[in-house]
Design a protein around this motif. Structure first.
Motif, PDB file in Angstrom:
ATOM      1  N   LEU A  62       0.821  -1.205   0.000  1.00 60.63           N
ATOM      2  CA  LEU A  62       0.000   0.000   0.000  1.00 60.63           C
ATOM      3  C   LEU A  62       0.855   1.256   0.000  1.00 60.63           C
ATOM      4  N   ASP A  63       1.957   1.242   0.752  1.00 59.54           N
ATOM      5  CA  ASP A  63       2.808   2.428   0.805  1.00 59.54           C
ATOM      6  C   ASP A  63       3.365   2.773  -0.567  1.00 59.54           C
ATOM      7  N   LEU A  64       3.827   1.765  -1.302  1.00 53.93           N
ATOM      8  CA  LEU A  64       4.390   2.012  -2.631  1.00 53.93           C
ATOM      9  C   LEU A  64       3.308   2.426  -3.630  1.00 53.93           C
ATOM     10  N   ALA A  65       2.119   1.849  -3.497  1.00 55.30           N
ATOM     11  CA  ALA A  65       1.019   2.246  -4.384  1.00 55.30           C
ATOM     12  C   ALA A  65       0.649   3.706  -4.143  1.00 55.30           C
ATOM     13  N   ALA A  66       0.583   4.109  -2.869  1.00 51.67           N
ATOM     14  CA  ALA A  66       0.241   5.497  -2.536  1.00 51.67           C
ATOM     15  C   ALA A  66       1.312   6.457  -3.041  1.00 51.67           C
ATOM     16  N   LEU A  67       2.573   6.066  -2.965  1.00 56.85           N
ATOM     17  CA  LEU A  67       3.649   6.926  -3.464  1.00 56.85           C
ATOM     18  C   LEU A  67       3.633   6.986  -4.991  1.00 56.85           C
ATOM     19  N   ALA A  68       3.230   5.898  -5.639  1.00 50.83           N
ATOM     20  CA  ALA A  68       3.098   5.927  -7.100  1.00 50.83           C
ATOM     21  C   ALA A  68       2.040   6.944  -7.514  1.00 50.83           C
ATOM     22  N   ILE A  69       0.949   7.011  -6.758  1.00 50.15           N
ATOM     23  CA  ILE A  69      -0.081   8.022  -7.032  1.00 50.15           C
ATOM     24  C   ILE A  69       0.495   9.417  -6.832  1.00 50.15           C
ATOM     25  N   THR A  98       3.374  10.461  -7.425  1.00 52.30           N
ATOM     26  CA  THR A  98       4.241  10.892  -8.526  1.00 52.30           C
ATOM     27  C   THR A  98       3.463  11.604  -9.626  1.00 52.30           C
ATOM     28  N   LEU A  99       2.133  11.496  -9.597  1.00 47.85           N
ATOM     29  CA  LEU A  99       1.338  12.273 -10.549  1.00 47.85           C
ATOM     30  C   LEU A  99       1.572  13.767 -10.339  1.00 47.85           C
ATOM     31  N   ASP A 100       1.846  14.150  -9.102  1.00 47.17           N
ATOM     32  CA  ASP A 100       2.098  15.550  -8.782  1.00 47.17           C
ATOM     33  C   ASP A 100       3.590  15.864  -8.777  1.00 47.17           C
ATOM     34  N   LYS A 101       4.396  14.933  -8.259  1.00 49.64           N
ATOM     35  CA  LYS A 101       5.849  15.123  -8.192  1.00 49.64           C
ATOM     36  C   LYS A 101       6.529  13.886  -8.769  1.00 49.64           C
ATOM     37  N   PRO A 102       6.824  13.886 -10.073  1.00 52.46           N
ATOM     38  CA  PRO A 102       7.451  12.707 -10.690  1.00 52.46           C
ATOM     39  C   PRO A 102       8.769  12.305 -10.029  1.00 52.46           C
ATOM     40  N   LEU A 103       9.484  13.266  -9.451  1.00 54.24           N
ATOM     41  CA  LEU A 103      10.787  12.978  -8.849  1.00 54.24           C
ATOM     42  C   LEU A 103      10.743  13.035  -7.319  1.00 54.24           C
ATOM     43  N   LEU A 104       9.609  12.679  -6.738  1.00 49.98           N
ATOM     44  CA  LEU A 104       9.491  12.750  -5.280  1.00 49.98           C
ATOM     45  C   LEU A 104      10.484  11.792  -4.615  1.00 49.98           C
ATOM     46  N   ASP A 105      10.827  12.095  -3.383  1.00 48.50           N
ATOM     47  CA  ASP A 105      11.800  11.307  -2.626  1.00 48.50           C
ATOM     48  C   ASP A 105      11.085  10.132  -1.954  1.00 48.50           C
ATOM     49  N   ALA A 106      10.857   9.065  -2.713  1.00 50.34           N
ATOM     50  CA  ALA A 106      10.151   7.903  -2.162  1.00 50.34           C
ATOM     51  C   ALA A 106      10.920   7.259  -1.006  1.00 50.34           C
ATOM     52  N   PRO A 107      12.240   7.046  -1.128  1.00 48.73           N
ATOM     53  CA  PRO A 107      12.967   6.469   0.015  1.00 48.73           C
ATOM     54  C   PRO A 107      12.842   7.323   1.278  1.00 48.73           C
ATOM     55  N   ASN A 127      -4.086  16.776  -0.506  1.00 49.08           N
ATOM     56  CA  ASN A 127      -4.583  15.848   0.507  1.00 49.08           C
ATOM     57  C   ASN A 127      -4.556  14.395   0.050  1.00 49.08           C
ATOM     58  N   SER A 128      -4.382  14.184  -1.246  1.00 49.47           N
ATOM     59  CA  SER A 128      -4.383  12.827  -1.802  1.00 49.47           C
ATOM     60  C   SER A 128      -2.987  12.265  -2.019  1.00 49.47           C
ATOM     61  N   PHE A 129      -1.953  13.052  -1.758  1.00 48.40           N
ATOM     62  CA  PHE A 129      -0.585  12.617  -2.041  1.00 48.40           C
ATOM     63  C   PHE A 129       0.139  12.289  -0.740  1.00 48.40           C
ATOM     64  N   LEU A 130       0.571  11.048  -0.605  1.00 47.40           N
ATOM     65  CA  LEU A 130       1.148  10.579   0.653  1.00 47.40           C
ATOM     66  C   LEU A 130       2.361  11.391   1.075  1.00 47.40           C
ATOM     67  N   GLY A 154      -6.692  15.004 -14.865  1.00 46.15           N
ATOM     68  CA  GLY A 154      -7.782  14.047 -14.726  1.00 46.15           C
ATOM     69  C   GLY A 154      -7.567  12.821 -15.593  1.00 46.15           C
ATOM     70  N   LEU A 155      -7.069  13.044 -16.809  1.00 42.50           N
ATOM     71  CA  LEU A 155      -6.811  11.931 -17.720  1.00 42.50           C
ATOM     72  C   LEU A 155      -5.735  11.003 -17.167  1.00 42.50           C
ATOM     73  N   ALA A 156      -4.689  11.567 -16.584  1.00 44.55           N
ATOM     74  CA  ALA A 156      -3.618  10.743 -16.009  1.00 44.55           C
ATOM     75  C   ALA A 156      -4.160   9.843 -14.902  1.00 44.55           C
ATOM     76  N   VAL A 157      -5.093  10.375 -14.099  1.00 46.98           N
ATOM     77  CA  VAL A 157      -5.684   9.590 -13.020  1.00 46.98           C
ATOM     78  C   VAL A 157      -6.585   8.490 -13.584  1.00 46.98           C
ATOM     79  N   VAL A 158      -7.397   8.833 -14.577  1.00 45.31           N
ATOM     80  CA  VAL A 158      -8.301   7.833 -15.158  1.00 45.31           C
ATOM     81  C   VAL A 158      -7.514   6.736 -15.851  1.00 45.31           C
ATOM     82  N   ASP A 159      -6.388   7.071 -16.446  1.00 43.50           N
ATOM     83  CA  ASP A 159      -5.525   6.044 -17.039  1.00 43.50           C
ATOM     84  C   ASP A 159      -5.114   5.015 -15.991  1.00 43.50           C
TER      85      ASP A 159
END
Length: 268
Positions: free
Chosen positions: A11-18, A20-29, A84-87, A199-204
């Motif tokens: 779940l943590d990795l799935a939430a971080l993948a979401i 990346t829609l806002d920050k493609p280069l977010l610091d996941a580690p 509010n939707s981005f972990l 919106g399209l990126a999310v629906v994809d």
């Protein structure tokens, strides 16, 4: 998403993948490390409470660290903000939706060895723990408040008054459902702002999880058409017709398909 293909799904990795829609280069580690640190603090607090003879020490420790000390809470002032939707941003700002705050509780609990599961309650995501013959339900949006069954009924009256409370509403949610619901919230936000590209990126992503979902196919076709991608929109409309030959809106779908063919032809 590869996070959902893991065993068990992450779940943590799935939430971080979401996120990346806002920050493609977010610091996941870095985000995962924050969850690790919070879990260590919960374990220390749980040990302290256990030594004092506290009942349900792990859950009390989880709530104390996340709500009382860290201050994670619902963003009631700006509920519909995409952040509010981005972990990653929820971890940074300590504000979020019921579902993203629940993800924080679930992932910290998992790391701390605390049994907790997500509850897809109508209109307001919750978490719960099976304590013998009864459930303990927590509301991360409201500082981890413990809800009785009566409290859940009262909550339902506020968030979905058209529904009647049923105990099945407190059944566990699999990671895939939590991910889908997070994306659905985000789609609603972007479409409400008429942000077709995001919106399209999310629906994809939603259609990766449910490739033949008729509602999502219709939504993507409309977004693609608005963006001038008529051939791609036509494929989704034709797929809807193929999946539901007796759909109540078949006539409208066929008319839309004709219009898209005409528009696509003009591009040649």
């Amino acid at each position: 998403m590869s996070a959902l293909a893991a065993e068990p799904p992450r779940l943590d990795l799935a939430a971080l993948a979401i996120a990346t829609l806002d920050k493609p280069l977010l610091d996941a580690p870095g985000c995962l490390h924050m969850l690790d640190v919070l879990a260590c603090r919960v374990q220390v607090e749980a040990e302290r409470l256990s030594e004092k003879g506290e009942v349900l020490a792990p859950l009390r420790a989880l709530r104390h660290v996340l709500a009382d000390i860290e201050g994670f809470r619902g963003n009631e002032d700006d509920y519909h903000s995409p952040e509010n939707s981005f972990l990653d941003q929820v971890l940074e700002r300590k504000l979020g939706l019921p579902i993203t705050l629940s993800v924080v509780y679930l992932e910290v609990a998992r790391r701390a060895g605390i049994s907790l599961y997500g509850v897809p309650f109508p209109g307001h995501f919750l978490v719960a723990h099976d304590a013998g013959d009864h459930k303990l339900v927590m509301d991360p949006f409201h500082q981890g408040d413990i809800l009785t069954e009566h409290g859940c009924e009262e909550l339902l009256k506020r968030v979905a008054p058209q529904l009647k409370f049923d105990r099945n509403m407190l059944a566990p949610a699999p990671v895939e459902l939590i991910t889908y619901r997070m994306l659905s919230n985000l789609r609603r936000v972007y479409l409400g702002r008429e942000d077709c590209e995001r919106g399209l990126a999310v629906v994809d992503l939603l259609l990766l999880l449910a490739p033949d979902h008729p509602g999502e196919l219709r939504t993507r076709a409309a977004l693609l058409s608005n963006l001038g991608a008529y051939r791609a929109a036509l494929k989704d409309v034709e797929r809807c017709l193929e999946l539901s030959p007796d759909a109540p809106d078949r006539d409208r779908l066929e008319m839309t398909a004709r219009e898209l063919r005409e528009r696509a032809a003009l591009l040649n």
